[in-house]
Write a protein that holds these residues in place. Structure first.
Motif, short mmCIF file in Angstrom:
data_model
loop_
_atom_site.label_atom_id
_atom_site.label_comp_id
_atom_site.label_asym_id
_atom_site.label_seq_id
_atom_site.Cartn_x
_atom_site.Cartn_y
_atom_site.Cartn_z
N SER A 283 0.95 -1.21 -0.18
CA SER A 283 -0.08 -0.50 -0.07
C SER A 283 1.04 1.58 0.15
CB SER A 283 -0.73 -0.26 1.58
OG SER A 283 -1.93 1.38 1.52
N ASP A 284 2.18 1.36 0.59
CA ASP A 284 2.94 2.23 1.16
C ASP A 284 3.68 2.59 -0.25
OD1 ASP A 284 2.08 2.87 3.08
OD2 ASP A 284 3.97 1.98 4.58
N ARG A 285 4.08 2.08 -0.72
CA ARG A 285 4.77 1.71 -1.71
C ARG A 285 4.26 2.17 -3.28
NH1 ARG A 285 9.41 -0.87 -4.83
NH2 ARG A 285 9.91 -1.15 -2.15
N ILE A 286 2.42 1.69 -3.64
CA ILE A 286 2.10 2.17 -4.49
C ILE A 286 0.98 3.32 -4.23
CG2 ILE A 286 -0.17 1.45 -5.80
CD1 ILE A 286 0.91 -1.74 -6.15
N GLY A 287 0.35 3.28 -3.10
CA GLY A 287 0.04 5.09 -2.83
C GLY A 287 0.32 5.45 -2.23
N GLY A 288 1.56 5.52 -1.90
CA GLY A 288 2.60 7.07 -1.50
C GLY A 288 2.28 7.20 -0.81
N THR A 289 2.64 8.40 0.39
CA THR A 289 2.81 8.68 2.01
C THR A 289 1.69 9.83 2.25
OG1 THR A 289 4.49 9.91 1.87
CG2 THR A 289 4.98 8.12 2.27
N CYS A 290 0.69 10.25 1.45
CA CYS A 290 -0.27 11.17 1.43
C CYS A 290 -1.67 10.52 1.76
CB CYS A 290 -0.56 11.62 0.01
SG CYS A 290 0.80 13.05 -0.63
N CYS A 291 -2.00 11.26 2.61
CA CYS A 291 -3.30 10.78 3.34
C CYS A 291 -4.61 11.36 2.33
CB CYS A 291 -3.70 12.16 4.64
SG CYS A 291 -2.15 11.97 5.63
N ARG A 292 -5.62 10.47 2.76
CA ARG A 292 -6.83 10.55 1.66
C ARG A 292 -7.41 11.66 2.24
NH1 ARG A 292 -2.82 7.84 -0.26
NH2 ARG A 292 -2.72 5.61 -1.37
N GLN A 293 -8.40 11.83 1.24
CA GLN A 293 -9.12 12.92 1.49
C GLN A 293 -10.13 11.65 2.95
OE1 GLN A 293 -11.48 14.58 -1.71
NE2 GLN A 293 -9.15 15.40 -2.97
N ASN A 294 -10.52 10.87 2.36
CA ASN A 294 -11.57 9.99 3.09
C ASN A 294 -10.69 9.09 3.76
OD1 ASN A 294 -13.16 8.77 4.60
ND2 ASN A 294 -14.72 7.99 3.44
N CYS A 295 -10.17 9.36 5.83
CA CYS A 295 -9.44 8.49 5.95
C CYS A 295 -10.33 6.56 6.02
CB CYS A 295 -9.10 9.19 7.57
SG CYS A 295 -7.37 10.27 6.75
N THR A 296 -11.45 7.12 6.27
CA THR A 296 -12.30 5.24 6.69
C THR A 296 -12.76 5.47 5.10
OG1 THR A 296 -13.90 7.25 6.43
CG2 THR A 296 -13.04 7.14 8.19
N SER A 297 -11.90 5.36 3.70
CA SER A 297 -11.97 4.23 2.96
C SER A 297 -12.08 3.28 2.55
CB SER A 297 -12.10 5.48 1.93
OG SER A 297 -10.35 5.99 2.08
N PHE A 298 -10.21 2.86 3.33
CA PHE A 298 -10.00 1.66 3.12
C PHE A 298 -8.80 1.50 4.72
CE2 PHE A 298 -7.46 3.68 0.38
CZ PHE A 298 -6.39 3.90 0.38
N VAL A 299 -8.12 0.10 4.36
CA VAL A 299 -7.64 -0.03 6.07
C VAL A 299 -6.23 1.27 5.97
CG1 VAL A 299 -5.67 -1.33 6.97
CG2 VAL A 299 -7.65 -2.21 5.72
N TYR A 300 -5.00 1.75 4.94
CA TYR A 300 -3.97 2.41 5.02
C TYR A 300 -4.85 4.00 4.54
CZ TYR A 300 -2.05 -1.83 7.22
OH TYR A 300 -1.33 -2.69 7.74
N ALA A 301 -5.66 4.51 4.09
CA ALA A 301 -6.24 5.24 3.66
C ALA A 301 -5.30 7.26 4.27
CB ALA A 301 -7.26 6.14 3.72
N CYS A 302 -5.10 6.49 5.76
CA CYS A 302 -4.46 7.58 6.38
C CYS A 302 -3.72 6.78 7.40
CB CYS A 302 -5.27 8.09 7.60
SG CYS A 302 -6.34 9.18 6.06
N PRO A 303 -2.03 5.91 6.38
CA PRO A 303 -1.84 5.32 7.23
C PRO A 303 -1.13 6.50 7.97
CG PRO A 303 -0.31 5.65 4.92
CD PRO A 303 -1.75 5.93 5.26
N LEU A 304 -0.28 5.84 9.69
CA LEU A 304 0.45 6.62 10.08
C LEU A 304 1.56 7.04 9.67
CD1 LEU A 304 0.57 6.63 13.12
CD2 LEU A 304 2.47 5.40 13.50
N GLY A 305 1.33 9.05 10.59
CA GLY A 305 2.31 9.79 9.19
C GLY A 305 2.81 10.12 7.85
N CYS A 306 1.59 10.03 7.46
CA CYS A 306 1.42 10.87 5.87
C CYS A 306 1.09 12.00 5.98
CB CYS A 306 -0.02 10.50 5.61
SG CYS A 306 -1.91 10.16 6.76
N LYS A 307 1.55 12.72 4.65
CA LYS A 307 0.93 14.11 4.71
C LYS A 307 -0.06 14.31 4.26
CE LYS A 307 5.75 14.19 3.50
NZ LYS A 307 6.86 14.32 1.79
N PRO A 308 -0.37 15.38 5.00
CA PRO A 308 -1.54 15.92 3.90
C PRO A 308 -1.90 16.29 2.60
CG PRO A 308 -0.56 17.43 6.11
CD PRO A 308 -0.38 16.35 5.97
N SER A 309 -2.79 16.06 1.87
CA SER A 309 -2.83 16.47 0.64
C SER A 309 -2.47 17.76 -0.09
CB SER A 309 -4.35 15.86 0.11
OG SER A 309 -4.17 15.65 -1.16
#
Length: 290
Positions: free
Chosen positions: A157-183
């Motif tokens: 998830s981190d490799r493909i999705g990157g380190t950005c927080c998603r707009q909806n943090c509840t959309s899936f498990v790692y939508a907003c991983p620990l330490g993610c950056k605001p979009s």
């Protein structure tokens, strides 16, 4: 002659009507509910990345059409990927995961990979898996599947999705991983491969025969070692128990002997007191008789 002109006019009118209908039909383009689309000019191939179009019917004109991307789940199976554990043994992993393209990042995806992003994502996922397994030993790969699956899911998830927080943090498990950056503060590099891995399943864990033999031998030696330790502990416990029993028996014997001695002393003292009392009474009686 007049009839011929009328017939020609009717034919021309019908032909023109057909042309208008066909051209009008060609002016409409469609995007299905499972698709994203960019407007592309047919004649030049130039793609307009200013807007991502979703499901609907659009009047674009005869020279424009949609360049389509998949909006639904992309299913990936990585079968028997060779990875190495922390104890330097090779293990084969089979995993499955499903990812979705991010609509807001689709222009960036097009600019970076065009429509050839699938192989890039697949290769990147393999690299992420190989990097994540190095923290597990061979035994963990078999006995700690839940932890292994969660670790691999996070790595992919981190490799493909990157380190950005998603707009909806509840959309899936790692939508907003620990330490993610605001979009709003994320750069293009922070956005990974512009897709979200929403689901992940760990399949089989294959261990080669030679590794299995070494692994089973190590397990056997460990079990034998644990058995020997238990036997030694049992002997120590038996010795300690025997010593405690002996000590308690000795204490009980001493208490019994002490009680017997005390009883004999009390009995002898009582007999002496009895005799003295009787003799004193007899002496007093004789005095009174005389």
């Amino acid at each position: 002659m007049a009839d011929t002109k009328i017939k020609i006019s009717v034919v021309i009118g019908l032909v023109l009507s057909c042309i208008i209908i066909v051209v009008t039909a060609l002016c409409f383009s469609y995007v299905e509910y499972y698709e994203f689309g960019f407007i592309r000019q047919r004649s030049t191939g130039v793609v307009d990345l200013s807007e991502v179009h979703t499901a609907g019917r659009y009047f674009l004109g005869p020279d424009r059409e949609f360049k389509i991307f998949e909006a639904d789940a992309h299913f990936i199976e990585l079968n028997d990927i060779a990875v190495f554990t922390s104890d330097k043994l090779e293990v084969g992993l089979t995993v499955y995961f499903q990812y979705f393209l991010r609509k807001e990042d689709l222009p960036l995806l097009h600019a970076a990979y065009d429509i050839y992003y699938k192989d890039v994502i697949k290769t990147s996922a393999q690299d992420a898996l190989k990097g994540a397994t190095t923290s597990f030993n061979t035994r963990d790969m078999i006995t700690s599947r839940a932890i292994l699956e969660a670790t691999l899911f996070r790595a992919v998830s981190d490799r493909i999705g990157g380190t950005c927080c998603r707009q909806n943090c509840t959309s899936f498990v790692y939508a907003c991983p620990l330490g993610c950056k605001p979009s709003v503060t994320c750069t293009t590099d922070d956005r990974g491969l512009f897709a979200d891995v929403r689901y992940f399943q760990l399949g089989s864990v294959r261990i080669s025969s030679s590794v299995k033999e070494r692994f089973m031998k190590a397990l056997t030696l460990q079990e034998e070692n644990d058995t020997e330790k238990l036997k030694q502990q049992a002997q120590i416990i038996r010795k300690n128990t025997t010593a405690k029993v002996k000590m308690i028996q000795n204490e009980a014997e001493e208490m019994l002997q002490q009680a017997t001695a005390d009883a004999n002393y009390i009995r002898a003292l009582s007999d002496a007191n009895y005799t003295a009392t009787v003799e004193k009474a007899r002496s007093e009686g004789l005095k009174q008789v005389t």
